[in-house]
Design a protein around this motif. Structure first.
Motif, PDB file in Angstrom:
ATOM      1  N   THR A   2       0.827  -1.190   0.000  1.00 38.44           N
ATOM      2  CA  THR A   2       0.000   0.000   0.000  1.00 38.44           C
ATOM      3  C   THR A   2       0.869   1.249   0.000  1.00 38.44           C
ATOM      4  O   THR A   2       1.722   1.412   0.873  1.00 38.44           O
ATOM      5  CB  THR A   2      -0.919   0.003   1.239  1.00 38.44           C
ATOM      6  N   GLU A   3       0.652   2.103  -0.981  1.00 35.27           N
ATOM      7  CA  GLU A   3       1.351   3.383  -1.066  1.00 35.27           C
ATOM      8  C   GLU A   3       0.358   4.461  -1.467  1.00 35.27           C
ATOM      9  O   GLU A   3      -0.559   4.203  -2.241  1.00 35.27           O
ATOM     10  CB  GLU A   3       2.462   3.351  -2.118  1.00 35.27           C
ATOM     11  N   ARG A  12       3.979   5.138   2.799  1.00 36.33           N
ATOM     12  CA  ARG A  12       4.286   3.747   2.437  1.00 36.33           C
ATOM     13  C   ARG A  12       4.512   2.921   3.693  1.00 36.33           C
ATOM     14  O   ARG A  12       4.633   3.444   4.792  1.00 36.33           O
ATOM     15  CB  ARG A  12       5.541   3.723   1.559  1.00 36.33           C
ATOM     16  N   ARG A  13       4.601   1.610   3.487  1.00 40.40           N
ATOM     17  CA  ARG A  13       4.931   0.698   4.575  1.00 40.40           C
ATOM     18  C   ARG A  13       6.392   0.906   4.976  1.00 40.40           C
ATOM     19  O   ARG A  13       7.188   1.511   4.252  1.00 40.40           O
ATOM     20  CB  ARG A  13       4.695  -0.756   4.144  1.00 40.40           C
ATOM     21  N   TRP A  14       6.746   0.368   6.122  1.00 38.58           N
ATOM     22  CA  TRP A  14       8.067   0.556   6.717  1.00 38.58           C
ATOM     23  C   TRP A  14       9.076  -0.437   6.160  1.00 38.58           C
ATOM     24  O   TRP A  14       8.737  -1.575   5.841  1.00 38.58           O
ATOM     25  CB  TRP A  14       7.980   0.383   8.225  1.00 38.58           C
ATOM     26  N   ASP A  15      10.345  -0.006   6.080  1.00 42.42           N
ATOM     27  CA  ASP A  15      11.429  -0.941   5.774  1.00 42.42           C
ATOM     28  C   ASP A  15      12.568  -0.694   6.757  1.00 42.42           C
ATOM     29  O   ASP A  15      12.577   0.300   7.486  1.00 42.42           O
ATOM     30  CB  ASP A  15      11.874  -0.846   4.311  1.00 42.42           C
ATOM     31  N   THR A  46      12.205   2.272  19.292  1.00 46.75           N
ATOM     32  CA  THR A  46      11.722   2.667  17.975  1.00 46.75           C
ATOM     33  C   THR A  46      11.518   1.437  17.094  1.00 46.75           C
ATOM     34  O   THR A  46      10.509   1.324  16.391  1.00 46.75           O
ATOM     35  CB  THR A  46      12.706   3.656  17.322  1.00 46.75           C
ATOM     36  N   ALA A  47      12.442   0.500  17.139  1.00 49.73           N
ATOM     37  CA  ALA A  47      12.290  -0.752  16.383  1.00 49.73           C
ATOM     38  C   ALA A  47      11.039  -1.497  16.831  1.00 49.73           C
ATOM     39  O   ALA A  47      10.300  -2.046  15.992  1.00 49.73           O
ATOM     40  CB  ALA A  47      13.532  -1.618  16.543  1.00 49.73           C
ATOM     41  N   ASP A  48      10.777  -1.498  18.138  1.00 51.94           N
ATOM     42  CA  ASP A  48       9.571  -2.144  18.662  1.00 51.94           C
ATOM     43  C   ASP A  48       8.309  -1.456  18.139  1.00 51.94           C
ATOM     44  O   ASP A  48       7.327  -2.124  17.813  1.00 51.94           O
ATOM     45  CB  ASP A  48       9.567  -2.142  20.189  1.00 51.94           C
ATOM     46  N   GLU A  49       8.338  -0.113  18.073  1.00 57.32           N
ATOM     47  CA  GLU A  49       7.198   0.626  17.518  1.00 57.32           C
ATOM     48  C   GLU A  49       6.914   0.197  16.085  1.00 57.32           C
ATOM     49  O   GLU A  49       5.773  -0.128  15.746  1.00 57.32           O
ATOM     50  CB  GLU A  49       7.494   2.138  17.503  1.00 57.32           C
ATOM     51  N   ILE A  50       7.943   0.214  15.265  1.00 51.86           N
ATOM     52  CA  ILE A  50       7.761  -0.150  13.856  1.00 51.86           C
ATOM     53  C   ILE A  50       7.231  -1.579  13.734  1.00 51.86           C
ATOM     54  O   ILE A  50       6.337  -1.849  12.928  1.00 51.86           O
ATOM     55  CB  ILE A  50       9.078   0.030  13.065  1.00 51.86           C
ATOM     56  N   GLU A  51       7.756  -2.479  14.538  1.00 48.93           N
ATOM     57  CA  GLU A  51       7.286  -3.870  14.508  1.00 48.93           C
ATOM     58  C   GLU A  51       5.795  -3.949  14.853  1.00 48.93           C
ATOM     59  O   GLU A  51       5.029  -4.648  14.185  1.00 48.93           O
ATOM     60  CB  GLU A  51       8.108  -4.723  15.473  1.00 48.93           C
ATOM     61  N   ARG A  52       5.363  -3.215  15.888  1.00 55.31           N
ATOM     62  CA  ARG A  52       3.940  -3.202  16.262  1.00 55.31           C
ATOM     63  C   ARG A  52       3.086  -2.624  15.136  1.00 55.31           C
ATOM     64  O   ARG A  52       2.003  -3.135  14.840  1.00 55.31           O
ATOM     65  CB  ARG A  52       3.723  -2.383  17.536  1.00 55.31           C
ATOM     66  N   TRP A  53       3.577  -1.558  14.499  1.00 56.87           N
ATOM     67  CA  TRP A  53       2.811  -0.938  13.413  1.00 56.87           C
ATOM     68  C   TRP A  53       2.664  -1.887  12.238  1.00 56.87           C
ATOM     69  O   TRP A  53       1.602  -1.959  11.623  1.00 56.87           O
ATOM     70  CB  TRP A  53       3.472   0.356  12.971  1.00 56.87           C
ATOM     71  N   GLU A  54       3.722  -2.591  11.915  1.00 56.65           N
ATOM     72  CA  GLU A  54       3.652  -3.542  10.800  1.00 56.65           C
ATOM     73  C   GLU A  54       2.716  -4.706  11.137  1.00 56.65           C
ATOM     74  O   GLU A  54       1.997  -5.194  10.261  1.00 56.65           O
ATOM     75  CB  GLU A  54       5.055  -4.046  10.444  1.00 56.65           C
ATOM     76  N   GLY A  63      -2.671   0.836   9.067  1.00 63.70           N
ATOM     77  CA  GLY A  63      -1.650   1.073  10.080  1.00 63.70           C
ATOM     78  C   GLY A  63      -1.023   2.433   9.882  1.00 63.70           C
ATOM     79  O   GLY A  63      -1.567   3.299   9.192  1.00 63.70           O
ATOM     80  N   LEU A  64       0.125   2.604  10.481  1.00 67.33           N
ATOM     81  CA  LEU A  64       0.860   3.857  10.384  1.00 67.33           C
ATOM     82  C   LEU A  64       1.841   3.773   9.222  1.00 67.33           C
ATOM     83  O   LEU A  64       2.637   2.839   9.137  1.00 67.33           O
ATOM     84  CB  LEU A  64       1.574   4.160  11.697  1.00 67.33           C
ATOM     85  N   PHE A  65       1.743   4.747   8.334  1.00 68.80           N
ATOM     86  CA  PHE A  65       2.611   4.839   7.171  1.00 68.80           C
ATOM     87  C   PHE A  65       3.918   5.560   7.523  1.00 68.80           C
ATOM     88  O   PHE A  65       3.899   6.532   8.281  1.00 68.80           O
ATOM     89  CB  PHE A  65       1.973   5.717   6.085  1.00 68.80           C
ATOM     90  N   ALA A  66       4.997   5.149   6.904  1.00 70.12           N
ATOM     91  CA  ALA A  66       6.200   5.972   6.860  1.00 70.12           C
ATOM     92  C   ALA A  66       5.899   7.121   5.906  1.00 70.12           C
ATOM     93  O   ALA A  66       5.309   6.917   4.847  1.00 70.12           O
ATOM     94  CB  ALA A  66       7.392   5.161   6.355  1.00 70.12           C
ATOM     95  N   VAL A  67       6.287   8.346   6.279  1.00 69.18           N
ATOM     96  CA  VAL A  67       6.077   9.523   5.440  1.00 69.18           C
ATOM     97  C   VAL A  67       7.428   9.942   4.879  1.00 69.18           C
ATOM     98  O   VAL A  67       8.333  10.314   5.619  1.00 69.18           O
ATOM     99  CB  VAL A  67       5.442  10.685   6.238  1.00 69.18           C
TER     100      VAL A  67
END
Length: 177
Positions: A2-3, A12-15, A46-54, A63-67
Motif C-alpha cells: 500500500t502506497e 508507504r509501509r516501513w522498511d 523505535t524498532a519495537d514501535e515499527i514492529e507493532r505498526w507492521e 496502520g501507520l505509514f512511513a512519510v
C-alpha cells in the motif's frame, strides 16, 4: 504494498532503512513532548514501535505509514491509522495519528499526510468513522485536526499518564474529501 502519493509526499509501509531516521525523530524531546509521558525513545524502542505498526497492518489492513518526502527521499515521520487500545473507552474505533521530525514542522506536511490517511480510511478501507486524539494544549496537533474537518467529541483522561486528551471525530457523511 500500500502506497499513497500526495503532491509532496509518499506514504508507504516501513522498511529496515527507516529505523535510524525514525530513531532520530523519536530521540528529540521537542517531538516527543506531547506523546505518552513525554519521554524520548531509543533505537530499540523505535524498532519495537515499527514492529507493532507492521503487525497492525497485517492484522487490520491499515496502520501507520512511513512519510517520505518525494523530492529528497528523506523520512519525515509517520501518519496513519491505529486502534487506540490504550484508551479502552474509545473502543471499538480507529484513530488517525502523526509524528514528524522537527525540521519538517510548519510546512504543511502533517496536514497533507493526515488528509491522505483520512481519505484512505474512509474511502479505501471503508471505515464509517475516524477519531483523532491529542493532548489538551498540543496546538500543532489541534490545528491539523481542525484542517481535517474533525469535530470535538469529548475530553477524557489518559489512564496511563493522567493527561487530558481531546477526542475529535469525523464520519463518512461529514467528510468533504
Amino acid at each position: 504494498m500500500t502506497e499513497i502519493h500526495t503532491p509532496r509526499l509518499l506514504l508507504r509501509r516501513w522498511d529496515e532503512d527507516d529505523l535510524p531516521a525514525l530513531a532520530d525523530i523519536n530521540a528529540d524531546p521537542d517531538v516527543m513532548r506531547w506523546t505518552g509521558d513525554g519521554s524520548v525513545l531509543d533505537l530499540e524502542q523505535t524498532a519495537d514501535e515499527i514492529e507493532r505498526w507492521e503487525e497492525e497492518w497485517d492484522e487490520e489492513g491499515f496502520g501507520l505509514f512511513a512519510v517520505e518526502l518525494l523530492g529528497s527521499g528523506e523520512l519525515a515521520g509517520f501518519t496513519g491509522l491505529y486502534v487506540p487500545e490504550d484508551l479502552p473507552e474509545l473502543l471499538p474505533s480507529v484513530a488517525i495519528g502523526w509524528r514528524l521530525g522537527r525540521q519538517f514542522w510548519g510546512q504543511g506536511y502533517a496536514s497533507e499526510a493526515a488528509h491522505a490517511s483520512l481519505e484512505f480510511a474512509l474511502q479505501d478501507r471503508g471505515l464509517d468513522r475516524v477519531l483523532a486524539v491529542a493532548r489538551v494544549g498540543d496546538e500543532a496537533s489541534a490545528n491539523v485536526i481542525r484542517k481535517l474537518g474533525m469535530a470535538p467529541e469529548k475530553v477524557t483522561t489518559d489512564p496511563r499518564y493522567g493527561h487530558q486528551l481531546a477526542v475529535h471525530s469525523i464520519d463518512l457523511t461529514e467528510y468533504a474529501g
